[in-house]
Scaffold this motif. Structure first.
Motif, PDB file in Angstrom:
ATOM      1  N   LYS A  50       0.895  -1.074   0.172  1.00  9.34           N
ATOM      2  CA  LYS A  50       0.064  -0.131   0.015  1.00  9.34           C
ATOM      3  C   LYS A  50       0.793   1.268  -0.129  1.00  9.34           C
ATOM      4  O   LYS A  50       1.734   1.292   0.988  1.00  9.34           O
ATOM      5  CB  LYS A  50      -0.925   0.017   1.327  1.00  9.34           C
ATOM      6  CG  LYS A  50      -1.983   1.327   1.165  1.00  9.34           C
ATOM      7  CD  LYS A  50      -2.813   0.955   2.244  1.00  9.34           C
ATOM      8  CE  LYS A  50      -2.322   1.025   3.630  1.00  9.34           C
ATOM      9  NZ  LYS A  50      -3.303   1.331   4.826  1.00  9.34           N
ATOM     10  N   THR A  52       0.646   5.432   0.123  1.00 11.95           N
ATOM     11  CA  THR A  52       0.025   6.576   0.158  1.00 11.95           C
ATOM     12  C   THR A  52       0.675   7.734   0.170  1.00 11.95           C
ATOM     13  O   THR A  52       1.745   7.932   0.622  1.00 11.95           O
ATOM     14  CB  THR A  52      -0.714   6.490   1.537  1.00 11.95           C
ATOM     15  OG1 THR A  52      -1.591   5.205   1.792  1.00 11.95           O
ATOM     16  CG2 THR A  52      -1.866   7.443   1.785  1.00 11.95           C
ATOM     17  N   GLU A 113      -4.439   6.625  -1.935  1.00  7.41           N
ATOM     18  CA  GLU A 113      -3.848   5.478  -1.687  1.00  7.41           C
ATOM     19  C   GLU A 113      -4.032   4.414  -2.758  1.00  7.41           C
ATOM     20  O   GLU A 113      -5.148   4.106  -3.442  1.00  7.41           O
ATOM     21  CB  GLU A 113      -4.592   4.658  -0.407  1.00  7.41           C
ATOM     22  CG  GLU A 113      -4.567   3.499  -0.078  1.00  7.41           C
ATOM     23  CD  GLU A 113      -5.478   3.110   1.217  1.00  7.41           C
ATOM     24  OE1 GLU A 113      -5.375   3.202   2.132  1.00  7.41           O
ATOM     25  OE2 GLU A 113      -6.527   2.339   0.631  1.00  7.41           O
TER      26      GLU A 113
END
Length: 146
Positions: A50, A52, A113
């Motif tokens: 992930k 972001t 994100e």
């Protein structure tokens, strides 16, 4: 101790272009002042990563957050902004089997994100990727003619 982020399979050129676009959009939102924070974590729950990007620029209105990745959604009245940057990011995330979303962080920052799997997409996704790339090239060519 910092967490080690695993190696993922994907198109490094398209992923680096997506990150460059996200950073560029964050700089534009901040109008030359402020900080950009990039957070990268290993998603153990989904065998992916992930990424972001946070910025303290002018807040994106809630209504715009819902539509940011739609084709040709334009947030300003500037004719040179045809809404293709975030669409390119969406197509890159999607073609890699991932997701992308925009939201307001708890501390009132813009946040984008991107979640990407570690494994390469299957054969069906590869064919879809080919079609998406062809569509993207046509859209970019059309936008350059404006």
């Amino acid at each position: 101790m910092e967490e080690e982020v695993p190696v993922m399979k994907g198109d490094p050129l398209r992923i680096s272009q997506m990150i460059r676009i996200l950073m560029q959009e964050a700089r534009v939102a901040m109008k030359g002042a402020g900080q950009i924070e990039v957070k990268l974590v290993n998603r153990v729950d989904s065998a992916g990563i992930k990424l972001t990007v946070f910025d303290r620029g002018e807040l994106i209105p809630e209504e715009d957050l819902k539509h940011l990745f739609e084709p040709f959604y334009v947030r300003t009245q500037r004719p040179e902004e045809i809404g293709s940057n975030f669409l390119a990011c969406y197509l890159t995330a999607f073609s890699h089997g991932g997701t992308i979303r925009a939201y307001r962080s708890e501390d009132q920052r813009n946040a984008i994100e991107v979640c990407l799997p570690l494994e390469a997409p299957g054969k069906e996704r590869i064919e879809m990727n080919r079609q998406i790339r062809a569509f993207s090239r046509r859209q970019i060519a059309d936008s350059e003619m404006l």
